[in-house]
Design a protein around this motif. Structure first.
Motif, PDB file in Angstrom:
ATOM      1  N   GLY A  41       2.148   9.646  -5.668  1.00  0.00           N
ATOM      2  CA  GLY A  41       2.508  10.965  -5.160  1.00  0.00           C
ATOM      3  C   GLY A  41       1.919  11.327  -3.816  1.00  0.00           C
ATOM      4  O   GLY A  41       1.900  12.495  -3.437  1.00  0.00           O
ATOM      5  N   LYS A  42       1.435  10.350  -3.087  1.00  0.00           N
ATOM      6  CA  LYS A  42       0.904  10.597  -1.735  1.00  0.00           C
ATOM      7  C   LYS A  42       2.062  10.417  -0.764  1.00  0.00           C
ATOM      8  O   LYS A  42       2.311   9.315  -0.276  1.00  0.00           O
ATOM      9  CB  LYS A  42      -0.261   9.657  -1.452  1.00  0.00           C
ATOM     10  N   LEU A  43       2.774  11.492  -0.507  1.00  0.00           N
ATOM     11  CA  LEU A  43       4.082  11.411   0.137  1.00  0.00           C
ATOM     12  C   LEU A  43       4.116  11.908   1.580  1.00  0.00           C
ATOM     13  O   LEU A  43       5.190  11.985   2.171  1.00  0.00           O
ATOM     14  CB  LEU A  43       5.101  12.187  -0.700  1.00  0.00           C
ATOM     15  N   LEU A 103      12.924   8.164   1.562  1.00  0.00           N
ATOM     16  CA  LEU A 103      12.999   8.098   0.098  1.00  0.00           C
ATOM     17  C   LEU A 103      14.431   7.812  -0.353  1.00  0.00           C
ATOM     18  O   LEU A 103      14.644   7.077  -1.324  1.00  0.00           O
ATOM     19  CB  LEU A 103      12.452   9.381  -0.518  1.00  0.00           C
ATOM     20  N   PHE A 104      15.417   8.373   0.359  1.00  0.00           N
ATOM     21  CA  PHE A 104      16.815   8.029   0.075  1.00  0.00           C
ATOM     22  C   PHE A 104      17.028   6.531   0.244  1.00  0.00           C
ATOM     23  O   PHE A 104      17.684   5.883  -0.578  1.00  0.00           O
ATOM     24  CB  PHE A 104      17.775   8.758   1.016  1.00  0.00           C
ATOM     25  N   ARG A 105      16.485   5.966   1.320  1.00  0.00           N
ATOM     26  CA  ARG A 105      16.636   4.524   1.579  1.00  0.00           C
ATOM     27  C   ARG A 105      16.005   3.692   0.477  1.00  0.00           C
ATOM     28  O   ARG A 105      16.539   2.649   0.092  1.00  0.00           O
ATOM     29  CB  ARG A 105      16.034   4.175   2.938  1.00  0.00           C
ATOM     30  N   CYS A 106      14.871   4.140  -0.036  1.00  0.00           N
ATOM     31  CA  CYS A 106      14.227   3.434  -1.150  1.00  0.00           C
ATOM     32  C   CYS A 106      15.137   3.443  -2.378  1.00  0.00           C
ATOM     33  O   CYS A 106      15.295   2.414  -3.048  1.00  0.00           O
ATOM     34  CB  CYS A 106      12.876   4.069  -1.483  1.00  0.00           C
ATOM     35  N   SER A 154       0.836  -1.212   0.000  1.00  0.00           N
ATOM     36  CA  SER A 154       0.000   0.000   0.000  1.00  0.00           C
ATOM     37  C   SER A 154       0.868   1.258   0.000  1.00  0.00           C
ATOM     38  O   SER A 154       0.493   2.284  -0.577  1.00  0.00           O
ATOM     39  CB  SER A 154      -0.951   0.008   1.192  1.00  0.00           C
ATOM     40  N   GLN A 155       2.042   1.169   0.633  1.00  0.00           N
ATOM     41  CA  GLN A 155       2.957   2.302   0.639  1.00  0.00           C
ATOM     42  C   GLN A 155       3.588   2.497  -0.732  1.00  0.00           C
ATOM     43  O   GLN A 155       3.858   3.627  -1.137  1.00  0.00           O
ATOM     44  CB  GLN A 155       4.032   2.122   1.704  1.00  0.00           C
ATOM     45  N   VAL A 156       3.839   1.394  -1.442  1.00  0.00           N
ATOM     46  CA  VAL A 156       4.354   1.495  -2.811  1.00  0.00           C
ATOM     47  C   VAL A 156       3.333   2.230  -3.674  1.00  0.00           C
ATOM     48  O   VAL A 156       3.682   3.136  -4.433  1.00  0.00           O
ATOM     49  CB  VAL A 156       4.669   0.105  -3.414  1.00  0.00           C
TER      50      VAL A 156
END
Length: 109
Positions: A67-69, A77-80, A59-61
């Protein structure tokens, strides 16, 4: 009857143009999310596979891709990006004198 269309030049940050607080942060998060979304597509990952690689829920993906950030920090986001095999480098430099305000932005190669 013809209605005149008013056009306003962008500052380069749509969030600032809309008058939103933390516009620089919102723009950086949007640019990072776009890069992550592109990497997911390039690696041909489905949402379940992407979630596993990124270490987040499917669901987070979906939220990230759409764009629901609000639930993502810049660091998350860096970790992703790291999980997708991308290095993240942060450069700090003096702004040019030609610009009145310093800015934060994402530059992807």
């Amino acid at each position: 009857m013809t209605q005149e269309i008013r056009v306003q030049a962008s500052s380069g940050n749509v969030f600032a143009d809309l008058g939103l607080e933390n516009s620089d942060e919102l723009l950086v998060k949007a640019e990072l999310a776009y890069k992550i979304s592109r990497m997911i597509t390039q690696q041909q990952l489905n949402p379940t596979e992407a979630a596993e690689v990124l270490g987040i829920e499917p669901s987070q993906v979906s939220a990230l891709i759409h764009g629901k950030l609000s639930n993502f920090s810049i660091v998350s986001l860096f970790r992703c990006l790291n999980a997708l095999g991308q290095d993240v480098e942060i450069f700090v430099k003096t702004k040019p004198q030609s610009r009145s305000k310093a800015q934060t932005r994402v530059v992807a190669t």
